[in-house]
Scaffold this motif. Sequence first.
Motif, PDB file in Angstrom:
ATOM      1  N   SER A  54       0.834  -1.200   0.000  1.00 37.73           N
ATOM      2  CA  SER A  54       0.000   0.000   0.000  1.00 37.73           C
ATOM      3  C   SER A  54       0.871   1.253   0.000  1.00 37.73           C
ATOM      4  O   SER A  54       2.059   1.207   0.311  1.00 37.73           O
ATOM      5  CB  SER A  54      -0.938  -0.002   1.204  1.00 37.73           C
ATOM      6  N   ARG A  55       0.263   2.360  -0.365  1.00 36.01           N
ATOM      7  CA  ARG A  55       0.998   3.623  -0.525  1.00 36.01           C
ATOM      8  C   ARG A  55       1.727   4.037   0.739  1.00 36.01           C
ATOM      9  O   ARG A  55       2.827   4.570   0.672  1.00 36.01           O
ATOM     10  CB  ARG A  55       0.038   4.714  -0.975  1.00 36.01           C
ATOM     11  N   THR A 139      -7.598   0.015  -7.748  1.00 33.08           N
ATOM     12  CA  THR A 139      -7.233   0.487  -6.414  1.00 33.08           C
ATOM     13  C   THR A 139      -8.100  -0.209  -5.385  1.00 33.08           C
ATOM     14  O   THR A 139      -9.332  -0.224  -5.511  1.00 33.08           O
ATOM     15  CB  THR A 139      -7.403   2.010  -6.297  1.00 33.08           C
ATOM     16  N   ASN A 141      -9.138   0.305  -1.752  1.00 33.11           N
ATOM     17  CA  ASN A 141      -9.170   1.236  -0.620  1.00 33.11           C
ATOM     18  C   ASN A 141      -9.424   0.395   0.625  1.00 33.11           C
ATOM     19  O   ASN A 141     -10.458  -0.262   0.727  1.00 33.11           O
ATOM     20  CB  ASN A 141     -10.290   2.266  -0.798  1.00 33.11           C
ATOM     21  N   ASP A 149      -5.560   3.065   3.965  1.00 29.54           N
ATOM     22  CA  ASP A 149      -4.478   3.072   2.989  1.00 29.54           C
ATOM     23  C   ASP A 149      -5.013   2.476   1.674  1.00 29.54           C
ATOM     24  O   ASP A 149      -6.080   1.859   1.662  1.00 29.54           O
ATOM     25  CB  ASP A 149      -3.295   2.264   3.507  1.00 29.54           C
ATOM     26  N   ASP A 150      -4.287   2.684   0.608  1.00 32.16           N
ATOM     27  CA  ASP A 150      -4.684   2.211  -0.717  1.00 32.16           C
ATOM     28  C   ASP A 150      -3.584   1.368  -1.336  1.00 32.16           C
ATOM     29  O   ASP A 150      -2.401   1.675  -1.209  1.00 32.16           O
ATOM     30  CB  ASP A 150      -4.928   3.388  -1.678  1.00 32.16           C
ATOM     31  N   VAL A 151      -4.001   0.304  -2.004  1.00 31.99           N
ATOM     32  CA  VAL A 151      -3.106  -0.552  -2.780  1.00 31.99           C
ATOM     33  C   VAL A 151      -3.553  -0.440  -4.238  1.00 31.99           C
ATOM     34  O   VAL A 151      -4.742  -0.532  -4.531  1.00 31.99           O
ATOM     35  CB  VAL A 151      -3.178  -2.027  -2.331  1.00 31.99           C
TER      36      VAL A 151
END
Length: 159
Positions: A54-55, A139, A141, A149-151
Amino acid sequence: MRRFSLVCLYAVGAVAAGCGGGDAMPQVPDGGTFYRCEAETRALPYMAGMSETSRQGMFTAKLLLSQPGPPSKGNNAWTVQILDSAGMPADGVTMKATPFMPDHAHGTGVKAVVTPTGSDGTYEVTPLYLFMAGYWEVTLNLQTGSARDDVVFPICISG
C-alpha cells in the motif's frame, strides 16, 4: 489518392484517440488487436500470487487468483489476501475496489462487491468489470479501525 490517404489518417487518429486518451497509450492495430500489453511499461504482468504494498506501507495485498487469469475484458473475479505491516493476515478490513483507466480518465459503472472468504485475510472481489482493453489501475481502498491506505494494481487488458 491524397483524399483517401487523409481520410485513412483521420480514421486511424480517431480510433487511437479512444475515450480521449493520452500520449502514453501503446495502441497498435494488429489484425484486430487494438491494444497490445507487450508495449505497456506501467502494468505488471499478471501472475497468481502477485503482491503490491500500500501507498503508506500499512498493508500488502496479494492477488491470489483472477478468474479469468490473466484478467480480461468483461467481468473478472479476484481473490485477494490482505496482510498487515507485520505480514499477518488482516481480517475485518473494509475494502472498496475501484478500477480506473488514467489514460481515458474514467472508471466503470459496475460496482464491485467485496466479500470476506475466510479467517486468513482473504476477500472475493466480484464483479470486477474491466470493459475495455488498455491500461487499468485497480485500487483497493483499505480500512481497519482508524488505519486507511490504498493498494494499486497496475494491469493491462489486451484486446
